[in-house]
Design an enzyme around this catalytic site. Sequence first.
Site, PDB file in Angstrom:
ATOM      1  N   SER A 163      -2.249 -75.250  48.083  1.00 14.75           N
ATOM      2  CA  SER A 163      -2.125 -76.634  48.549  1.00 14.75           C
ATOM      3  C   SER A 163      -1.759 -76.688  50.031  1.00 14.75           C
ATOM      4  O   SER A 163      -1.163 -75.759  50.584  1.00 14.75           O
ATOM      5  CB  SER A 163      -1.061 -77.372  47.741  1.00 14.75           C
ATOM      6  OG  SER A 163      -1.350 -77.297  46.366  1.00 14.75           O
TER       7      SER A 163
HETATM    8  N1  SAH Z   1       0.667 -74.971  44.091  1.00 14.89           N
HETATM    9  C1  SAH Z   1      -0.467 -74.085  43.992  1.00 14.89           C
HETATM   10  C2  SAH Z   1      -1.690 -74.903  43.643  1.00 14.89           C
HETATM   11  C3  SAH Z   1      -2.804 -74.106  43.104  1.00 14.89           C
HETATM   12  S1  SAH Z   1      -4.231 -75.070  42.686  1.00 14.89           S
HETATM   13  C4  SAH Z   1      -0.642 -73.375  45.306  1.00 14.89           C
HETATM   14  O1  SAH Z   1      -0.283 -73.971  46.329  1.00 14.89           O
HETATM   15  O2  SAH Z   1      -1.146 -72.261  45.337  1.00 14.89           O
HETATM   16  C5  SAH Z   1      -3.898 -75.512  41.028  1.00 14.89           C
HETATM   17  C6  SAH Z   1      -3.789 -74.403  40.036  1.00 14.89           C
HETATM   18  O3  SAH Z   1      -3.697 -75.010  38.748  1.00 14.89           O
HETATM   19  C7  SAH Z   1      -4.968 -73.456  39.969  1.00 14.89           C
HETATM   20  O4  SAH Z   1      -4.522 -72.149  40.146  1.00 14.89           O
HETATM   21  C8  SAH Z   1      -5.541 -73.668  38.560  1.00 14.89           C
HETATM   22  O5  SAH Z   1      -6.050 -72.488  37.964  1.00 14.89           O
HETATM   23  C9  SAH Z   1      -4.322 -74.162  37.809  1.00 14.89           C
HETATM   24  N2  SAH Z   1      -4.588 -74.901  36.582  1.00 14.89           N
HETATM   25  C10 SAH Z   1      -5.582 -75.772  36.320  1.00 14.89           C
HETATM   26  N3  SAH Z   1      -5.467 -76.251  35.065  1.00 14.89           N
HETATM   27  C11 SAH Z   1      -4.381 -75.663  34.512  1.00 14.89           C
HETATM   28  C12 SAH Z   1      -3.744 -75.735  33.241  1.00 14.89           C
HETATM   29  N4  SAH Z   1      -4.195 -76.520  32.275  1.00 14.89           N
HETATM   30  N5  SAH Z   1      -2.633 -74.985  33.030  1.00 14.89           N
HETATM   31  C13 SAH Z   1      -2.142 -74.168  33.997  1.00 14.89           C
HETATM   32  N6  SAH Z   1      -2.711 -74.060  35.227  1.00 14.89           N
HETATM   33  C14 SAH Z   1      -3.808 -74.791  35.490  1.00 14.89           C
END
Ligand code: SAH
Length: 213
Positions: free
Chosen positions: A62
Amino acid sequence: MDALTRTRHKMVDAVFQNLGIRDTEMERIFKEIPRHLFVDSAQEHDAYKDTALPIGFGQTISQPTMVAMMTRELAPKSGDKILEIGTGSGYQTAILSYYTPRLYTVERLAELSRRAQGLLEQLGLRNIIYKIGDGSAGWESWAPYDRIIVAAGAPAVSDVLKRQLADGGRLVIPIGGREMQRLMRIERHGDVFEETDLGECRFVPLVGTQGFK
Ligand code: SAH
């Protein structure tokens, strides 16, 4: 102070100034976390720009401004039990781990979770419990949580998730379509859930039983 640290401090100063955040504790934490380690080495030179970046598997780390906003709205108090859904790179996880010895984080993509876990351990952040799997319905085993943060866009606020909030707890979650969402803050007062719309945002979709199929 090395060049990378200087650039990081500059970025954090700019982000906090733009958001009008005067929270020295939070600023200190953001300055401490080496965001360049959370992105692919090929992206390292962009790590201290205020943008989202690819982390593989179609997912992104993010934007620092969004992480700061979400942390501000989550307003974790020291010792709060926190659940994070969407570990991704682990950057937000690192920040939250400073607030509590009880941090639970769920990621559906095993490889991302393992990578984040390795890095966070290397950074000495050991107060984190990881789960690989669908976190769209929360993590019942450790509920209730004082704070829940969802880092992927959901089609709606699920009741399952709301029920895992402690009384007086807060949930921060992007709600909307696959492309664009509104960042929502939900506060629980007994059986009343007070919703506040914090504006437009753009997250990758939450994929799961309580998310997109
Ligand atoms: N805060 C993180 C955001 C990553 S993007 C950062 O800054 O790196 C969002 C993440 O949510 C992705 O890695 C995706 O695989 C995960 N995601 C999507 N659906 C999900 C679910 N149902 N349960 C757990 N993780 C999930």
